[in-house]
Design an enzyme around this catalytic site. Structure first.
Site, PDB file in Angstrom:
ATOM      1  N   ASP A   1      47.287  58.421 106.642  1.00  0.00           N
ATOM      2  CA  ASP A   1      48.133  59.535 106.197  1.00  0.00           C
ATOM      3  C   ASP A   1      47.210  60.662 105.756  1.00  0.00           C
ATOM      4  OD1 ASP A   1      50.657  60.816 105.365  1.00  0.00           O
ATOM      5  OD2 ASP A   1      49.833  60.578 103.348  1.00  0.00           O
TER       6      ASP A   1
ATOM      7  N   GLU B   1      49.993  60.302 112.365  1.00  0.00           N
ATOM      8  CA  GLU B   1      51.263  61.013 112.453  1.00  0.00           C
ATOM      9  C   GLU B   1      51.037  62.345 113.146  1.00  0.00           C
ATOM     10  OE1 GLU B   1      54.853  62.549 109.450  1.00  0.00           O
ATOM     11  OE2 GLU B   1      52.889  61.973 108.659  1.00  0.00           O
TER      12      GLU B   1
ATOM     13  N   ASP C   1      51.571  58.070  99.197  1.00  0.00           N
ATOM     14  CA  ASP C   1      50.670  58.262 100.335  1.00  0.00           C
ATOM     15  C   ASP C   1      50.292  56.934 100.987  1.00  0.00           C
ATOM     16  OD1 ASP C   1      50.684  61.019  99.919  1.00  0.00           O
ATOM     17  OD2 ASP C   1      49.055  60.902  98.465  1.00  0.00           O
TER      18      ASP C   1
END
Length: 370
Positions: A184, A268, A350
């Site tokens: 992340d 992502e 996170d």
């Protein structure tokens, strides 16, 4: 497999003059070729080919005598660049080609062939320039392709050599849930891993912002065109270069470590262009340079036979409990920790996002099921 190797050049005073002539001459030919393309299309509704431009280039060199001091292959490379830019515009919708400006911070020209590298004597022999001293800090083997000579805003000279080592890309290694890591990317912590590790964002721009603003104020107070103004601008340019070098060094080391330690990395897909429109976060996002980091991960993964997995930008990650699947609709951006009301699991926002990114990526690969 093509790889680029970048080395610092140490040209003499005469060679610097020749490099500047090459940069200026190539820029002139690129702009001339682009203007010819536009003019021909406006008058005839047809496109002029690269070969016709090269024929006209011969006549142009007779009219503009300074072009004879420039390597002919470098000049022809400019017509090729214009042709490539128009191809991308029509086929890939990449945007209409722009004229090159001498005010661009980074100036460069290409040498398609007829150059050689001497590692023993730290010399690169270039057409028209002769033997140029270079800091050849590492060796390579392979066929030399295009070389690009560049000058940075601080007056440093570099050469980037494209080399074909005639090796194919390694076969992708198999990966499992244990050998896959979820990442992340953020602002406070540059990356948070699915194993719970957090790597702090060094924020090189923010660290140097006070000094940068002071130098910018000094520039605005100096008389335009004065030596004092040029001196301060040079200091400011060096500071920008230092920040860029620090950021690249940090990202290269981190991406190398992540690629070495894992068989697959799940990321992502972020809409960075849209995110920087938020003026509260734009500077911090630009300082982090997420796109540059992802690019480094991708090409290092290709070279090492590792896999980069991507999930969609609209898939929930931080609001979804990785244990039971509960979706917390009320979770705002300022909330960094929360308890799942369904399974009573404590979540670091996170870390939870990194775990979910890994899970979604593996589900797409049919390695795990919901």
């Amino acid at each position: 497999m093509l790889k680029a190797y970048k080395f610092r050049l140490k040209p003499t005073a005469d060679q610097k003059i020749l490099i500047e002539k090459h940069i200026g001459g190539c820029r002139y030919v690129f702009n001339w070729a682009l203007a010819q393309k536009i003019k021909t299309y406006e008058e005839t509704a047809k496109s002029i080919s690269q070969f016709d431009l090269n024929r006209q280039l011969t006549q142009l060199k007779k009219e503009q005598l300074f072009l004879k001091e420039v390597n002919a292959q470098s000049l022809q490379g400019m017509t090729k660049q214009v042709e490539s830019a128009f191809t991308k515009f029509f086929r890939e919708k990449k945007g209409f080609p722009n004229f090159k400006s001498k005010k661009n911070p980074l100036q460069a020209f290409q040498i398609p062939q007829s150059y050689s590298v001497d590692f023993d004597n730290n010399i690169i022999k270039l057409p028209k320039l002769g033997n140029v001293k270079a800091v050849l800090h590492r060796r390579f083997e392979g066929n030399l392709k295009t070389a690009t000579v560049s000058r940075t805003p601080t007056g440093k000279y570099f050469i980037s050599l494209l080399v074909d080592d005639e090796k194919s890309l390694p076969k992708k290694q198999e990966f499992t849930t244990e050998t896959t890591i979820g990442i992340d990317i953020g602002i406070k912590d540059f990356v948070v891993l699915s194993n719970g590790e957090k790597i702090e964002n060094p924020k090189y721009l923010k660290t140097s912002l006070k000094k940068m603003k002071a130098l910018q104020r000094q520039v605005s107070r100096k008389v335009k065109g004065s030596n004092n103004r040029r001196k301060v601008i040079k200091k400011l340019t060096k500071l920008h270069e230092k920040i860029t070098n620090q950021r690249n060094d940090f990202q290269n080391k981190l991406s190398f470590r992540l690629i070495c330690e894992n068989q697959a990395i799940a990321l992502e897909t972020l809409n960075v262009d849209g995110m920087i429109k938020n003026h509260h976060l734009a500077q911090s996002i630009s300082d982090a340079s997420w796109s540059s980091f992802v690019t480094k991960l991708q090409y290092k993964a290709e070279w090492s036979g590792k896999t980069i997995l991507r999930i969609g930008r609209f898939q929930p990650s931080s609001k979804l409990c990785n244990n039971c699947g509960y979706y917390n609709r009320d979770l705002t951006l300022k909330v960094r920790e929360w308890f799942c009301p369904e399974c009573n699991t404590f979540h670091d926002r996170d870390v939870n996002a990194a775990i979910n990114i890994k899970k979604f990526a593996l589900i797409d690969q049919n390695l795990i099921t919901i």
